[in-house]
Design a protein around this motif. Structure first.
Motif, short mmCIF file in Angstrom:
data_model
loop_
_atom_site.label_atom_id
_atom_site.label_comp_id
_atom_site.label_asym_id
_atom_site.label_seq_id
_atom_site.Cartn_x
_atom_site.Cartn_y
_atom_site.Cartn_z
N THR A 90 0.87 -1.14 -0.14
CA THR A 90 0.13 -0.07 0.02
C THR A 90 0.74 1.34 0.05
O THR A 90 0.59 2.26 -0.75
N ARG A 91 1.89 1.14 0.83
CA ARG A 91 2.82 2.40 0.71
C ARG A 91 3.52 2.79 -0.51
O ARG A 91 3.74 3.70 -0.90
N LEU A 92 3.95 1.55 -1.26
CA LEU A 92 4.37 1.71 -2.37
C LEU A 92 3.53 2.27 -3.68
O LEU A 92 3.96 3.25 -4.08
N ARG A 93 2.33 1.75 -3.46
CA ARG A 93 1.33 2.06 -4.48
C ARG A 93 0.86 3.84 -4.30
O ARG A 93 0.74 4.54 -5.22
N ASP A 94 0.99 4.29 -2.89
CA ASP A 94 0.64 5.35 -2.73
C ASP A 94 1.80 6.18 -3.23
O ASP A 94 1.63 7.55 -3.56
N TRP A 95 2.98 5.92 -2.99
CA TRP A 95 4.39 6.62 -3.53
C TRP A 95 4.42 6.76 -4.92
O TRP A 95 4.57 7.90 -5.46
N LEU A 96 3.77 5.62 -5.74
CA LEU A 96 3.84 5.60 -7.15
C LEU A 96 2.73 6.79 -7.83
O LEU A 96 2.84 7.60 -8.25
N ILE A 97 1.57 6.96 -6.82
CA ILE A 97 0.65 8.05 -7.06
C ILE A 97 1.11 9.53 -6.71
O ILE A 97 0.97 10.09 -7.64
N GLU A 98 2.15 9.21 -5.74
CA GLU A 98 2.56 10.98 -5.39
C GLU A 98 3.56 11.28 -6.37
O GLU A 98 3.49 12.30 -6.82
N LEU A 99 4.31 10.37 -7.03
CA LEU A 99 5.21 10.70 -8.24
C LEU A 99 4.33 11.34 -9.07
O LEU A 99 5.01 12.01 -9.77
N GLY A 100 3.11 10.64 -9.36
CA GLY A 100 2.50 11.21 -10.80
C GLY A 100 2.05 12.59 -10.48
O GLY A 100 1.73 13.50 -11.13
N GLU A 101 1.75 13.03 -9.00
CA GLU A 101 1.17 14.20 -8.86
C GLU A 101 2.43 15.36 -8.28
O GLU A 101 2.28 16.62 -8.44
N ARG A 102 3.69 14.87 -8.67
CA ARG A 102 4.95 15.67 -8.35
C ARG A 102 5.90 15.62 -9.69
O ARG A 102 6.97 15.72 -9.40
N GLN A 103 5.43 15.83 -10.65
CA GLN A 103 6.14 15.46 -11.98
C GLN A 103 7.09 16.65 -12.36
O GLN A 103 8.17 16.07 -12.65
N ASP A 104 6.89 17.73 -11.91
CA ASP A 104 7.88 18.78 -11.99
C ASP A 104 9.06 18.40 -11.42
O ASP A 104 10.23 18.00 -11.76
N GLU A 105 8.89 17.94 -10.03
CA GLU A 105 10.07 17.46 -8.99
C GLU A 105 10.76 16.21 -9.68
O GLU A 105 11.94 16.08 -9.63
N VAL A 106 10.01 15.31 -10.25
CA VAL A 106 10.59 13.92 -10.66
C VAL A 106 11.43 14.35 -11.89
O VAL A 106 12.41 13.91 -11.85
#
Length: 85
Positions: free
Chosen positions: A15-31
């Motif tokens: 669950t933590r990993l899935r949440d992190w993957l979602i967060e990465l999608g929301e922080r595309q400029d930082e990625v």
């Protein structure tokens, strides 16, 4: 260079990993900034369901993989610091 790695996901961490993957999608400029700092051209992560539990498939294309990992380890970007916790 293209690298692919596989890692078993512990049941209590999926669950933590899935949440992190979602967060990465929301922080595309930082990625994008992080990847540029590392010299990484592309990065993809997939969760592959298997009969023995989920596996993380990590694919990275970088000019120099060692340099990319080193730059990530030394990064002070908030997105990198939060992931290294």
């Amino acid at each position: 260079m293209l690298t692919v790695s596989f890692a078993r996901i512990k049941p209590d961490k999926e669950t933590r990993l899935r949440d992190w993957l979602i967060e990465l999608g929301e922080r595309q400029d930082e990625v994008r900034l992080s990847l540029a700092q590392e010299g990484t051209r592309q990065e993809q992560m997939y969760i592959l369901p298997t009969s023995d539990g989920p596996i993380l498939v990590y694919v990275m294309e970088a000019e120099d993989v060692r340099r990319a990992y080193s730059a990530y380890g030394a990064s002070s970007l908030p997105i990198d610091e939060s992931y290294r916790m």
